[in-house]
Design a protein around this motif. Sequence first.
Motif, mmCIF file in Angstrom:
data_model
loop_
_atom_site.group_PDB
_atom_site.id
_atom_site.type_symbol
_atom_site.label_atom_id
_atom_site.label_comp_id
_atom_site.label_asym_id
_atom_site.label_seq_id
_atom_site.Cartn_x
_atom_site.Cartn_y
_atom_site.Cartn_z
ATOM 1 N N GLN A 8 -5.355 -18.452 -1.940
ATOM 2 C CA GLN A 8 -5.221 -17.448 -0.875
ATOM 3 C C GLN A 8 -4.119 -16.450 -1.204
ATOM 4 O O GLN A 8 -4.262 -15.249 -0.972
ATOM 5 C CB GLN A 8 -4.941 -18.118 0.464
ATOM 6 N N SER A 9 -3.014 -16.946 -1.730
ATOM 7 C CA SER A 9 -1.899 -16.065 -2.088
ATOM 8 C C SER A 9 -2.283 -15.110 -3.206
ATOM 9 O O SER A 9 -1.946 -13.924 -3.177
ATOM 10 C CB SER A 9 -0.683 -16.891 -2.517
ATOM 11 N N SER A 14 -3.785 -9.648 -4.901
ATOM 12 C CA SER A 14 -4.749 -8.741 -5.507
ATOM 13 C C SER A 14 -5.106 -7.611 -4.541
ATOM 14 O O SER A 14 -5.158 -6.437 -4.928
ATOM 15 C CB SER A 14 -6.009 -9.514 -5.895
ATOM 16 N N LYS A 15 -5.338 -7.957 -3.274
ATOM 17 C CA LYS A 15 -5.666 -6.940 -2.271
ATOM 18 C C LYS A 15 -4.494 -5.995 -2.028
ATOM 19 O O LYS A 15 -4.680 -4.794 -1.829
ATOM 20 C CB LYS A 15 -6.091 -7.606 -0.972
ATOM 21 N N LEU A 16 -3.271 -6.524 -2.046
ATOM 22 C CA LEU A 16 -2.091 -5.678 -1.860
ATOM 23 C C LEU A 16 -1.913 -4.715 -3.028
ATOM 24 O O LEU A 16 -1.544 -3.554 -2.837
ATOM 25 C CB LEU A 16 -0.836 -6.539 -1.675
ATOM 26 N N ARG A 22 -4.163 2.719 -3.639
ATOM 27 C CA ARG A 22 -4.868 3.611 -2.719
ATOM 28 C C ARG A 22 -3.943 4.377 -1.769
ATOM 29 O O ARG A 22 -4.375 5.305 -1.097
ATOM 30 C CB ARG A 22 -5.843 2.806 -1.855
ATOM 31 N N VAL A 23 -2.686 3.990 -1.683
ATOM 32 C CA VAL A 23 -1.790 4.519 -0.643
ATOM 33 C C VAL A 23 -1.655 6.042 -0.682
ATOM 34 O O VAL A 23 -1.481 6.666 0.361
ATOM 35 C CB VAL A 23 -0.409 3.825 -0.705
ATOM 36 N N ASP A 24 -1.800 6.659 -1.823
ATOM 37 C CA ASP A 24 -1.669 8.118 -1.913
ATOM 38 C C ASP A 24 -2.983 8.858 -1.693
ATOM 39 O O ASP A 24 -2.999 10.090 -1.662
ATOM 40 C CB ASP A 24 -1.082 8.520 -3.272
ATOM 41 N N GLU A 25 -4.077 8.127 -1.521
ATOM 42 C CA GLU A 25 -5.370 8.767 -1.283
ATOM 43 C C GLU A 25 -5.453 9.275 0.156
ATOM 44 O O GLU A 25 -4.852 8.717 1.062
ATOM 45 C CB GLU A 25 -6.507 7.786 -1.554
ATOM 46 N N ASP A 26 -6.207 10.328 0.349
ATOM 47 C CA ASP A 26 -6.352 10.931 1.673
ATOM 48 C C ASP A 26 -6.980 9.988 2.688
ATOM 49 O O ASP A 26 -6.701 10.077 3.879
ATOM 50 C CB ASP A 26 -7.187 12.210 1.599
ATOM 51 N N ARG A 42 -1.247 -2.001 12.303
ATOM 52 C CA ARG A 42 -2.154 -2.801 11.469
ATOM 53 C C ARG A 42 -1.950 -2.448 10.002
ATOM 54 O O ARG A 42 -1.935 -3.317 9.142
ATOM 55 C CB ARG A 42 -3.608 -2.589 11.871
ATOM 56 N N VAL A 43 -1.779 -1.166 9.715
ATOM 57 C CA VAL A 43 -1.532 -0.748 8.332
ATOM 58 C C VAL A 43 -0.216 -1.340 7.830
ATOM 59 O O VAL A 43 -0.125 -1.806 6.695
ATOM 60 C CB VAL A 43 -1.536 0.791 8.201
ATOM 61 N N VAL A 44 0.791 -1.353 8.689
ATOM 62 C CA VAL A 44 2.094 -1.907 8.301
ATOM 63 C C VAL A 44 1.990 -3.416 8.056
ATOM 64 O O VAL A 44 2.510 -3.928 7.067
ATOM 65 C CB VAL A 44 3.163 -1.607 9.380
ATOM 66 N N LEU A 45 1.302 -4.115 8.965
ATOM 67 C CA LEU A 45 1.211 -5.579 8.849
ATOM 68 C C LEU A 45 0.172 -6.041 7.837
ATOM 69 O O LEU A 45 0.324 -7.108 7.236
ATOM 70 C CB LEU A 45 0.898 -6.189 10.219
ATOM 71 N N MET A 46 -0.892 -5.258 7.678
ATOM 72 C CA MET A 46 -1.985 -5.652 6.781
ATOM 73 C C MET A 46 -2.447 -4.452 5.951
ATOM 74 O O MET A 46 -3.578 -3.977 6.106
ATOM 75 C CB MET A 46 -3.162 -6.207 7.588
ATOM 76 N N PRO A 47 -1.613 -3.948 5.061
ATOM 77 C CA PRO A 47 -1.996 -2.746 4.305
ATOM 78 C C PRO A 47 -3.217 -2.969 3.413
ATOM 79 O O PRO A 47 -3.868 -2.022 3.013
ATOM 80 C CB PRO A 47 -0.753 -2.439 3.474
ATOM 81 N N GLN A 48 -3.540 -4.222 3.149
ATOM 82 C CA GLN A 48 -4.691 -4.523 2.302
ATOM 83 C C GLN A 48 -6.011 -4.433 3.046
ATOM 84 O O GLN A 48 -7.071 -4.430 2.444
ATOM 85 C CB GLN A 48 -4.544 -5.917 1.669
ATOM 86 N N SER A 49 -5.966 -4.333 4.379
ATOM 87 C CA SER A 49 -7.197 -4.305 5.168
ATOM 88 C C SER A 49 -7.791 -2.893 5.185
ATOM 89 O O SER A 49 -7.150 -1.954 5.645
ATOM 90 C CB SER A 49 -6.945 -4.765 6.595
ATOM 91 N N PRO A 50 -9.047 -2.748 4.733
ATOM 92 C CA PRO A 50 -9.669 -1.428 4.763
ATOM 93 C C PRO A 50 -10.386 -1.140 6.087
ATOM 94 O O PRO A 50 -11.039 -0.116 6.220
ATOM 95 C CB PRO A 50 -10.691 -1.509 3.628
ATOM 96 N N TYR A 51 -10.257 -2.054 7.050
ATOM 97 C CA TYR A 51 -10.978 -1.928 8.330
ATOM 98 C C TYR A 51 -10.026 -1.957 9.513
ATOM 99 O O TYR A 51 -9.013 -2.634 9.496
ATOM 100 C CB TYR A 51 -12.002 -3.051 8.503
ATOM 101 N N CYS A 52 -10.424 -1.262 10.590
ATOM 102 C CA CYS A 52 -9.687 -1.353 11.855
ATOM 103 C C CYS A 52 -9.971 -2.725 12.473
ATOM 104 O O CYS A 52 -10.835 -3.468 11.982
ATOM 105 C CB CYS A 52 -10.104 -0.228 12.800
ATOM 106 N N VAL A 53 -9.284 -3.045 13.538
ATOM 107 C CA VAL A 53 -9.432 -4.362 14.164
ATOM 108 C C VAL A 53 -10.879 -4.602 14.625
ATOM 109 O O VAL A 53 -11.442 -5.660 14.374
ATOM 110 C CB VAL A 53 -8.462 -4.519 15.363
#
Length: 57
Positions: A8-9, A14-16, A22-26, A42-53
Amino acid sequence: MTEAALRQSKDKLSKLRHALHRVDEDNFGICKRCSKAIPIMRVVLMPQSPYCVNCAQ
């Protein structure tokens, strides 16, 4: 049990790393499913998530 935690770690790392590239992409912080802005906390807590809640459920 420790193997599962290690797996899991590694997956989260890998996702992070992907999010870091991707952080500099529009479209960073935009949900890939509904195209709405992902709430900043959510972005702050889970920057690896590409989806909203809503779309992540």
